[in-house]
Design a protein around this motif. Structure first.
Motif, mmCIF file in Angstrom:
data_model
loop_
_atom_site.group_PDB
_atom_site.id
_atom_site.type_symbol
_atom_site.label_atom_id
_atom_site.label_comp_id
_atom_site.label_asym_id
_atom_site.label_seq_id
_atom_site.Cartn_x
_atom_site.Cartn_y
_atom_site.Cartn_z
ATOM 1 N N TRP A 132 0.848 -1.194 0.000
ATOM 2 C CA TRP A 132 0.000 0.000 0.000
ATOM 3 C C TRP A 132 0.878 1.237 0.000
ATOM 4 N N GLU A 156 -7.535 3.908 0.944
ATOM 5 C CA GLU A 156 -6.701 3.202 -0.034
ATOM 6 C C GLU A 156 -7.093 1.728 -0.130
ATOM 7 N N GLN A 157 -7.455 1.143 1.008
ATOM 8 C CA GLN A 157 -7.789 -0.287 0.984
ATOM 9 C C GLN A 157 -9.260 -0.544 0.640
ATOM 10 N N GLY A 158 -10.000 0.526 0.370
ATOM 11 C CA GLY A 158 -11.368 0.354 -0.112
ATOM 12 C C GLY A 158 -12.370 -0.048 0.958
ATOM 13 N N MET A 159 -12.045 0.231 2.216
ATOM 14 C CA MET A 159 -13.009 -0.065 3.284
ATOM 15 C C MET A 159 -14.153 0.942 3.254
ATOM 16 N N VAL A 160 -13.862 2.105 2.697
ATOM 17 C CA VAL A 160 -14.893 3.132 2.535
ATOM 18 C C VAL A 160 -14.821 3.637 1.104
ATOM 19 N N ASN A 195 -11.537 3.773 -6.672
ATOM 20 C CA ASN A 195 -10.633 2.638 -6.476
ATOM 21 C C ASN A 195 -9.186 3.080 -6.540
ATOM 22 N N TYR A 196 -8.388 2.544 -5.653
ATOM 23 C CA TYR A 196 -6.952 2.814 -5.708
ATOM 24 C C TYR A 196 -6.197 1.500 -5.815
ATOM 25 N N GLU A 249 -13.566 -5.870 -11.477
ATOM 26 C CA GLU A 249 -13.461 -4.420 -11.257
ATOM 27 C C GLU A 249 -13.812 -4.086 -9.810
ATOM 28 N N ILE A 299 -14.612 -8.455 -1.279
ATOM 29 C CA ILE A 299 -14.448 -8.105 0.144
ATOM 30 C C ILE A 299 -14.603 -6.592 0.311
ATOM 31 N N LYS A 300 -13.960 -5.829 -0.589
ATOM 32 C CA LYS A 300 -14.134 -4.376 -0.553
ATOM 33 C C LYS A 300 -15.608 -4.029 -0.739
ATOM 34 N N MET A 311 -17.367 -4.473 2.421
ATOM 35 C CA MET A 311 -16.984 -3.443 3.398
ATOM 36 C C MET A 311 -17.692 -2.121 3.089
ATOM 37 N N GLN A 312 -17.789 -1.818 1.798
ATOM 38 C CA GLN A 312 -18.380 -0.537 1.400
ATOM 39 C C GLN A 312 -19.902 -0.598 1.318
#
Ligand code: SF4
Lengths: 620, 139
Positions: free
Chosen positions: A437, A462-466, A476-477, B94, B98-99, B102-103
């Motif tokens: 990361w 960065e990890q896409g949790m939000v 998306n990163y 895409e 898992i993301k 979470m989102q």
């Protein structure tokens, strides 16, 4: 203004006198509270290069405007000072139960200077501060100290923060403990407290924090609870604690292993990850006051060599620092070592990282048993860990070397040891790996207190949790790309720094959306925040702290990642990936307005507003 | 020829893809927690009504895969629900599932620690879907 009392109590331990400090309303509005206000107070009253362990270095214990309300995630407080570990701006925040009771005393914080002639503790009762003898407490561990003081004052209501033997012995990463399991861990605030001979602070108050707009506040409070209820990260934190992220982290190259040398080891995550720890050791979840996420763990090891009474269990960072980082698959030993670190009063991140560094030196033959006083420091072996922890806390033999943290220990050891110390500006990296990361790597490079994972919201973004649209972030990163991370980190800081100042828990923040943050502040304080002015506060506070660190000696040469992070792994999800620190720094400097020498530009300071004094200090 | 998602034929091809994916066989070897159901929300006319995909998984093998109603899917110990377009993103890699969970883009019903422990297997399930030559009927 509501939320804040506009009363900070100044305590001079030398004279034993106290005085009230009130600040212009604009300071509260523009810097919010907590460490934001702490940085302003430091700038006003302290020479930047004051020795961190000198009486003149103020120890500031500060709540924020939302602390003392019943909002989930608001039961935090900050402690700030110049750090003895890093020599730059130092701070930490902590949950638990101390912050709200501090506010119930009718004060926003304490500004402690001087040094007591003999050990003392401070008793704050409804705003009245008394300095009391702590001779009977000195030498005791944090669990015993907290229990004794609570019993002495009001077992049910009194709230205590204290240091352990590590703080008394000025271990540079000594922490401050609240209620056994919550700590102001980073940057050695416990050593500053110890240098003042303050063993503990006890607070006991009855006053109720007023909010500016009760109806708006009630609606937000309800909305926050609803969002927590519907959030998968919150559910995951509740069911497995912060360690929930280890299994997933192993998949994505986020878990540092063996002093940042190995890219993947699924046996480690199977042994130490959230599901296993929950199944084997969880007694019950626990929460900071008013929080429904309840990410804290009450755990127990029933028997065996690492048997542990029911008590606070390790968080994710500690499962890494005393687990994966030491290549230690023995989960029971991680729980026990966590308990020992809590009792002795040491930051588990710097402790684990310094031990991993020492093991690396040992295995590479840079040090040997003669140096360590006969202690074998080998990855995967836990005996040496426990022995060395006790030696560090008491500055005994080689423990005295490691008590200084990895940077200073490496300098003392020499022989190329510096290449094995994993820190930025003297603060050891937390356990999210920049190999996987790159944005997190940049956040470590640029954080105002050295490598930090908490004063910004880079991790969830960065990890896409939000996914937070409307503030300039992408959906998306790619973790392993350095390009584009400068803007990400700046925005993530501007969002996270004010959370830190108010003081809102990061995990609760993950469940919300950016417009919620200014809405909370507006309802509580009455100041007319919107998302733009909120982000502006984030930028202003960041620049102020950066300016302080510049005045303490930080330049662009310090905005670098350690050699271990710039060496690729051979295996795992991040194999071959290293952050491009030149690209990262260049992008960030542009996005934040930093000059080539590492100082905030005059234009950036002017644009932030309210930083004339800092501009004068930096540019004359 | 591309197979329309989420038809009976697609589900059959998906089952074959799972069972011929050696990475899933290894990653899913410890899975003994029962059926995983995926629910795709309607997107007329491509997908006129909500549908469920029932995957009977055990120890790295998919024993049965079939189209079921949403009500049936809800009875599975693990049920992941998403809009048609979200599944399209997942199949095309895409959107990391898992993301997505979470989102809140994909909703999970089921024991979270079990899913977390099986994160590698979940990823291989998704990779298997990517191996099916898929047609999306809204394109
Ligand atoms: S999420 Fe955890 S750390 Fe944050 S307030 Fe809740 S219990 Fe405390």
């Amino acid at each position: 203004m509501k939320g804040n009392w506009n009363r900070i109590v100044g305590i001079d331990l030398g004279s034993g006198k106290t005085h009230d400090i009130s600040l212009p309303e604009a300071v509260w509005r523009d810097l919010i509270g907590g460490s934001g206000v702490g940085a302003w107070l430091f700038m006003q009253h302290t020479a930047p290069k004051t020795d961190p362990l000198a009486p003149e270095n103020p120890l500031m214990i500060l709540a924020g405007p939302i602390v003392g309300t019943t909002l989930a995630g608001s039961s935090r407080f900050a402690v700030c000072a110049r750090s003895p570990l890093t020599g730059i701006w130092g701070e930490g925040t902590c949950g638990g139960n101390f912050g709200p009771m501090l506010k119930s005393c009718g004060v926003d914080g304490l500004y402690i200077t001087g040094r007591a002639a003999s050990p003392v503790y401070l008793f704050v009762e409804d705003g009245k501060v008394s300095i009391r003898d702590a001779a009977d407490l000195w030498g005791k561990d944090t669990y015993e100290t907290g229990d004794m003081l609570a019993k002495r004052h009001d077992e049910k209501r009194a709230r205590v923060i204290c240091i352990g033997p590590a703080g008394e012995n000025l271990i540079k990463y000594a922490n401050i403990n609240n209620d056994k399991g919550d700590v102001i861990g980073r940057t050695g605030m416990g050593a500053v407290m110890g240098s003042k001979k303050v063993k503990a602070v006890v607070v006991l108050g009855t006053q109720k924090v007023q909010v500016a707009d009760q109806a708006a506040y009630d609606a937000i409070r309800k909305d926050v609870l609803e969002k927590i209820k519907n959030s998968v990260p919150a559910d995951s934190l509740h069911s497995m604690g912060t360690d929930a992220s280890m299994d997933l982290g192993m998949m994505t190259g986020d878990i540092p292993i063996r002093n940042w040398s190995v890219g993947e080891d699924f046996d480690l995550s199977a042994a130490l990850g959230g599901p296993t720890m929950t199944e084997k050791f969880l007694v019950k979840p626990a929460a900071c006051l008013y929080c429904t996420i309840a990410c804290k763990r009450v755990m127990k090891v029933a028997d065996g060599p690492f048997a542990m009474e029911e008590g606070p269990g390790p968080e994710y960072e500690t499962c890494c620092s005393l687990g994966t980082g030491l290549h230690n698959k023995n989960a029971e030993s991680v729980l026990k070592a966590n308990e020992l670190a809590n009792k002795l009063g040491m930051d588990t991140i710097t402790l684990g990282s310094t031990l991993a560094f020492a093991m690396d030196c040992f295995e590479k033959g840079i040090i040997n048993e003669k140096d360590t006083g006969g202690v074998r420091l080998r990855f995967g072996e836990v005996d040496g860990v426990f022995k060395m922890m006790e030696m560090i806390a008491r500055r005994d033999g080689f423990g005295d070397v490691l008590a200084e943290g990895s940077r200073a220990a490496a300098a003392r050891i020499g022989k190329g040891a510096s290449d094995l110390a994993v820190h930025v500006k003297g603060l050891e990296l937390p356990y999210h790996d920049p190999h996987g990361w790159h944005g997190m790597g940049l956040a470590y490079m640029m954080s105002t207190r050295g490598a930090c994972h908490l004063q910004h919201l880079v991790h969830p973004i960065e990890q896409g949790m939000v996914f937070w649209d409307g503030v300039g972030l992408k959906e998306n990163y790619d973790g392993q790309k350095s390009e584009g991370k400068g803007v990400l980190v700046r925005i993530a800081e501007d969002l996270g720094v004010p959370c830190n100042a108010m003081v809102l828990c990061n995990f609760v923040a993950w469940t919300l959306y950016p417009p919620d943050f200014p809405a909370i502040l507006k309802a509580v304080t009455g100041f007319d925040y919107d998302i733009q002015s909120y982000l502006g506060c984030g930028a202003r506070i960041w620049l102020l702290k950066r300016g302080l660190s510049n005045l303490m000696g930080v330049t662009s040469r310090d905005d670098v990642l350690p050699p271990k992070i710039l060496a690729p792994y051979k295996e795992g999800a991040a194999a071959g990936s290293v952050p491009d620190q030149d690209v990262l720094r260049k992008e960030y400097y542009k996005a934040r307005g930093i000059e080539a020498d590492g100082k905030p530009s005059k234009a950036a300071l002017d644009a932030a507003g309210g930083l004339d004094e800092m501009a004068k200090r930096l540019y004359g | 020829m591309s197979i329309p998602f989420p038809s009976e034929e697609w589900i059959k091809a998906y089952k074959d893809a799972i069972n011929t994916n050696p990475a899933y066989k290894t990653a899913g070897a410890d899975w003994t927690h029962g059926v995983v159901a995926l629910v795709a929300k309607a997107k007329p006319p491509a997908l006129p009504q909500d549908v469920g995909i029932w995957l009977d998984l055990a120890k790295g093998v998919c024993y049965d895969a079939k189209l079921v109603t949403v009500e049936e899917a809800a009875k599975a110990p693990f049920c992941i629900t998403g809009e048609y377009d979200r599944w399209k993103q997942v199949i095309r890699k895409e959107l990391d599932p898992i993301k997505g969970m979470m989102q809140g883009k994909l909703k999970l019903k089921g024991d979270l620690p079990t899913i977390v422990r099986a994160v590698k297997a979940s990823q291989e399930l998704v990779n298997s879907a990517g191996m099916v030559d898929t047609a999306f009927m809204d394109e």
